[in-house]
Design a protein around this motif. Structure first.
Motif, PDB file in Angstrom:
ATOM      1  N   UNK A 267      31.608  48.781  -9.120  1.00 49.62           N
ATOM      2  CA  UNK A 267      32.669  48.312  -8.066  1.00 49.62           C
ATOM      3  C   UNK A 267      33.734  47.372  -8.594  1.00 49.62           C
ATOM      4  N   UNK A 268      33.091  46.581  -9.853  1.00 52.77           N
ATOM      5  CA  UNK A 268      34.333  45.479 -10.420  1.00 52.77           C
ATOM      6  C   UNK A 268      34.707  46.104 -11.918  1.00 52.77           C
ATOM      7  N   UNK A 269      33.860  46.386 -12.589  1.00 53.04           N
ATOM      8  CA  UNK A 269      33.844  46.982 -14.148  1.00 53.04           C
ATOM      9  C   UNK A 269      34.236  46.097 -14.941  1.00 53.04           C
ATOM     10  N   UNK A 270      33.752  44.768 -14.834  1.00 55.37           N
ATOM     11  CA  UNK A 270      34.134  43.708 -15.729  1.00 55.37           C
ATOM     12  C   UNK A 270      32.735  42.920 -16.199  1.00 55.37           C
ATOM     13  N   UNK A 271      32.389  42.379 -17.380  1.00 55.44           N
ATOM     14  CA  UNK A 271      31.400  41.491 -17.723  1.00 55.44           C
ATOM     15  C   UNK A 271      31.372  40.153 -16.758  1.00 55.44           C
ATOM     16  N   UNK A 272      30.310  40.181 -16.110  1.00 54.44           N
ATOM     17  CA  UNK A 272      30.109  39.120 -14.991  1.00 54.44           C
ATOM     18  C   UNK A 272      28.946  38.459 -15.158  1.00 54.44           C
ATOM     19  N   UNK A 273      28.886  37.087 -15.173  1.00 54.70           N
ATOM     20  CA  UNK A 273      27.922  36.174 -15.051  1.00 54.70           C
ATOM     21  C   UNK A 273      27.999  35.390 -13.930  1.00 54.70           C
ATOM     22  N   UNK A 274      26.784  35.621 -13.157  1.00 59.74           N
ATOM     23  CA  UNK A 274      26.651  34.661 -11.820  1.00 59.74           C
ATOM     24  C   UNK A 274      25.908  33.572 -11.906  1.00 59.74           C
ATOM     25  N   UNK A 275      25.639  32.568 -11.122  1.00 61.92           N
ATOM     26  CA  UNK A 275      24.571  31.492 -10.941  1.00 61.92           C
ATOM     27  C   UNK A 275      24.463  31.233  -9.667  1.00 61.92           C
ATOM     28  N   UNK A 276      23.280  30.805  -9.348  1.00 60.56           N
ATOM     29  CA  UNK A 276      22.839  30.397  -8.067  1.00 60.56           C
ATOM     30  C   UNK A 276      23.382  29.082  -7.225  1.00 60.56           C
ATOM     31  N   UNK A 277      24.460  28.519  -8.147  1.00 60.18           N
ATOM     32  CA  UNK A 277      25.386  27.518  -7.586  1.00 60.18           C
ATOM     33  C   UNK A 277      26.302  28.131  -6.878  1.00 60.18           C
ATOM     34  N   UNK A 278      26.568  29.464  -6.965  1.00 59.48           N
ATOM     35  CA  UNK A 278      27.475  30.430  -6.199  1.00 59.48           C
ATOM     36  C   UNK A 278      28.888  30.477  -7.250  1.00 59.48           C
ATOM     37  N   UNK A 279      28.729  30.201  -8.390  1.00 61.31           N
ATOM     38  CA  UNK A 279      29.747  30.293  -9.399  1.00 61.31           C
ATOM     39  C   UNK A 279      29.641  31.952 -10.020  1.00 61.31           C
ATOM     40  N   UNK A 294      31.858  30.189  -4.536  1.00 61.40           N
ATOM     41  CA  UNK A 294      31.493  29.767  -3.176  1.00 61.40           C
ATOM     42  C   UNK A 294      29.796  30.246  -2.923  1.00 61.40           C
ATOM     43  N   UNK A 295      29.568  29.065  -2.282  1.00 60.65           N
ATOM     44  CA  UNK A 295      28.004  28.721  -2.687  1.00 60.65           C
ATOM     45  C   UNK A 295      27.208  29.825  -1.864  1.00 60.65           C
ATOM     46  N   UNK A 296      27.414  30.602  -0.777  1.00 56.99           N
ATOM     47  CA  UNK A 296      26.459  31.127  -0.223  1.00 56.99           C
ATOM     48  C   UNK A 296      26.195  32.426  -0.873  1.00 56.99           C
ATOM     49  N   UNK A 297      24.841  32.772  -1.101  1.00 60.00           N
ATOM     50  CA  UNK A 297      24.418  33.872  -2.046  1.00 60.00           C
ATOM     51  C   UNK A 297      23.490  34.765  -1.237  1.00 60.00           C
ATOM     52  N   UNK A 298      23.778  36.153  -1.841  1.00 60.23           N
ATOM     53  CA  UNK A 298      22.920  37.289  -1.315  1.00 60.23           C
ATOM     54  C   UNK A 298      21.469  37.077  -1.776  1.00 60.23           C
ATOM     55  N   UNK A 299      20.734  38.071  -1.533  1.00 60.49           N
ATOM     56  CA  UNK A 299      19.196  38.058  -1.650  1.00 60.49           C
ATOM     57  C   UNK A 299      18.945  38.242  -3.263  1.00 60.49           C
ATOM     58  N   UNK A 300      19.989  38.822  -4.235  1.00 60.53           N
ATOM     59  CA  UNK A 300      19.837  38.515  -5.597  1.00 60.53           C
ATOM     60  C   UNK A 300      20.350  37.396  -6.226  1.00 60.53           C
ATOM     61  N   UNK A 301      20.802  36.230  -5.599  1.00 60.06           N
ATOM     62  CA  UNK A 301      21.112  35.094  -5.830  1.00 60.06           C
ATOM     63  C   UNK A 301      22.664  35.172  -6.536  1.00 60.06           C
ATOM     64  N   UNK A 302      23.440  36.012  -6.004  1.00 65.79           N
ATOM     65  CA  UNK A 302      24.792  36.087  -6.359  1.00 65.79           C
ATOM     66  C   UNK A 302      25.764  35.738  -5.316  1.00 65.79           C
ATOM     67  N   UNK A 303      26.692  35.265  -5.555  1.00 70.54           N
ATOM     68  CA  UNK A 303      27.465  34.731  -4.333  1.00 70.54           C
ATOM     69  C   UNK A 303      28.083  35.673  -3.779  1.00 70.54           C
ATOM     70  N   UNK A 304      27.945  35.748  -2.405  1.00 75.51           N
ATOM     71  CA  UNK A 304      28.676  36.894  -1.308  1.00 75.51           C
ATOM     72  C   UNK A 304      30.112  37.001  -1.657  1.00 75.51           C
ATOM     73  N   UNK A 305      30.843  35.825  -1.453  1.00 78.02           N
ATOM     74  CA  UNK A 305      32.211  35.755  -1.188  1.00 78.02           C
ATOM     75  C   UNK A 305      32.882  35.861  -2.639  1.00 78.02           C
ATOM     76  N   UNK A 306      32.319  35.231  -3.424  1.00 74.54           N
ATOM     77  CA  UNK A 306      33.080  35.238  -4.969  1.00 74.54           C
ATOM     78  C   UNK A 306      32.869  36.616  -5.492  1.00 74.54           C
ATOM     79  N   UNK A 307      31.627  37.355  -5.108  1.00 74.99           N
ATOM     80  CA  UNK A 307      31.634  38.816  -5.662  1.00 74.99           C
ATOM     81  C   UNK A 307      32.595  39.588  -4.985  1.00 74.99           C
ATOM     82  N   UNK A 308      32.775  39.434  -3.442  1.00 73.22           N
ATOM     83  CA  UNK A 308      33.489  39.951  -2.781  1.00 73.22           C
ATOM     84  C   UNK A 308      35.433  39.887  -3.269  1.00 73.22           C
TER      85      UNK A 308
END
Ligand code: GLN
Length: 323
Positions: A267-279, A294-308
């Motif tokens: 969906x994104x095609x880029x090297x990406x690293x997430x953290x449970x602080x929402x970054x 954005x601090x709210x996370x999905x069940x895997x610990x990735x920020x919902x809004x930041x990933x979107x």
């Protein structure tokens, strides 16, 4: 690199820098707002459950040193697992390819704190972005740095060009008080002979790295060395070779968002690293880096809004590595 390759690289960097960032970021902020209430705070670290949940910021850093940003881009947040990128970079610099004797480069379909594979695979973690992998990397670093906690803060300050970056001691203590799984992972690796230092010291150093606070602007700047063949933009230090930087990016693409990594590539095609602080930190090799928070996370610990938002930006601007 030949002249033609160098020219096409420079053209790509210039094209990226000249994109209409103001509009792209405004659109991503607006369109991603549909999911601003989706997801949960990381309440397994109690201090993270107290963060104001609706915050949102984006910063894009380009190789010419420009920053484009919107909303809460200057607010510091807990970088959590984004610190694993910097831990790995320090360890890779120190150990070179021998690091891979202790941690592999394989994706996993288990959560970041799972211990299942660790026992089945004889104490060698699948990759350095899972918690056991980052603990083994921290263990390797502690064998070479007496003051690893200060080395990590110093590295981030240098790369971000920002002397104000520091730990949040409340987040640090909060994670340390509920670190049973970190201790379990470390002891399991120790029982398999893949651990050298005192477990409690490694767990402390790992929790301290996760408790570093930085803003989207600071993290986007800090990530630029990976987009720049391993060389820091601030100060110009060659932290990793171009080949090593490329490999860190490959791991970010294939494992940086845990079980979602396949979807991240899709969906994104880029090297990406997430953290449970929402970054979320994304690297665009040869072009720049993007940090979204954005601090709210999905069940895997990735920020919902930041990933979107990252998906919207990548698609709007045609940023996928595969484009
Ligand atoms: N400090 C967190 C933990 O170890 C980091 C996890 C994450 O950000 N995915 O649980």
């Amino acid at each position: 690199m030949g002249d033609a390759a160098q020219q096409s690289r420079s053209a790509r960097a210039a094209y990226f820098a000249a994109l209409p960032w103001g509009q792209i970021l405004e659109d991503a902020a607006q369109l991603s707002a549909v999911c601003r209430h989706d997801g949960q705070l990381a309440d397994y670290i109690p201090a993270l459950a107290r963060v104001a949940p609706d915050q949102f910021g984006i910063a894009v850093a380009t190789l010419d040193g420009s920053i484009h940003s919107v909303e809460d881009c200057a607010t510091r947040f807990s970088i959590q697992s984004i610190s694993k990128v910097f831990l790995l970079s320090l360890a890779y610099r120190s150990y070179g390819e021998s690091l891979w004797e202790r941690v592999r480069q394989a994706p996993s379909t288990n959560p970041f704190n799972s211990l299942i594979e660790l026992e089945l695979e004889r104490g060698i973690p699948r990759n350095p972005f899972l918690n056991p992998g980052a603990l083994v990397v921290t263990d390797a670093l502690l064998s070479r740095h007496t003051h690893l906690e200060s080395a990590m803060v110093a590295l981030l300050r240098e790369l971000a060009g920002s002397a104000g970056i520091n730990y949040d001691s409340e987040v640090f203590n909060s994670e340390l008080r509920c670190a049973s799984r970190h201790f379990a992972a470390a002891h399991l690796m120790q029982s398999h002979g893949n651990f050298s230092n005192v477990v409690s010291e490694v767990v402390r150093a790992y929790c301290a790295s996760c408790a570093i606070e930085a803003s989207c602007v600071e993290l986007a700047r800090a990530g630029l060395f990976l987009a720049n063949g391993g060389r820091a933009i601030e100060g110009g230090r060659q932290l990793l070779s171009a080949h090593e930087a490329q490999r860190v990016c490959a791991l970010m693409l294939t494992t940086g968002t845990y079980e979602y990594s396949g979807m991240t590539a899709f969906a994104i095609g880029l090297p990406t690293k997430s953290g449970v602080g929402g970054g979320v930190l994304a690297i665009l090799p040869g072009r720049g880096s993007i940090c979204i928070w954005s601090p709210r996370l999905d069940a895997r610990g990735n920020s919902v809004r930041a990933m979107k938002a990252l998906e919207l930006i990548s698609n709007a601007a045609g940023l996928s590595l595969f484009a």
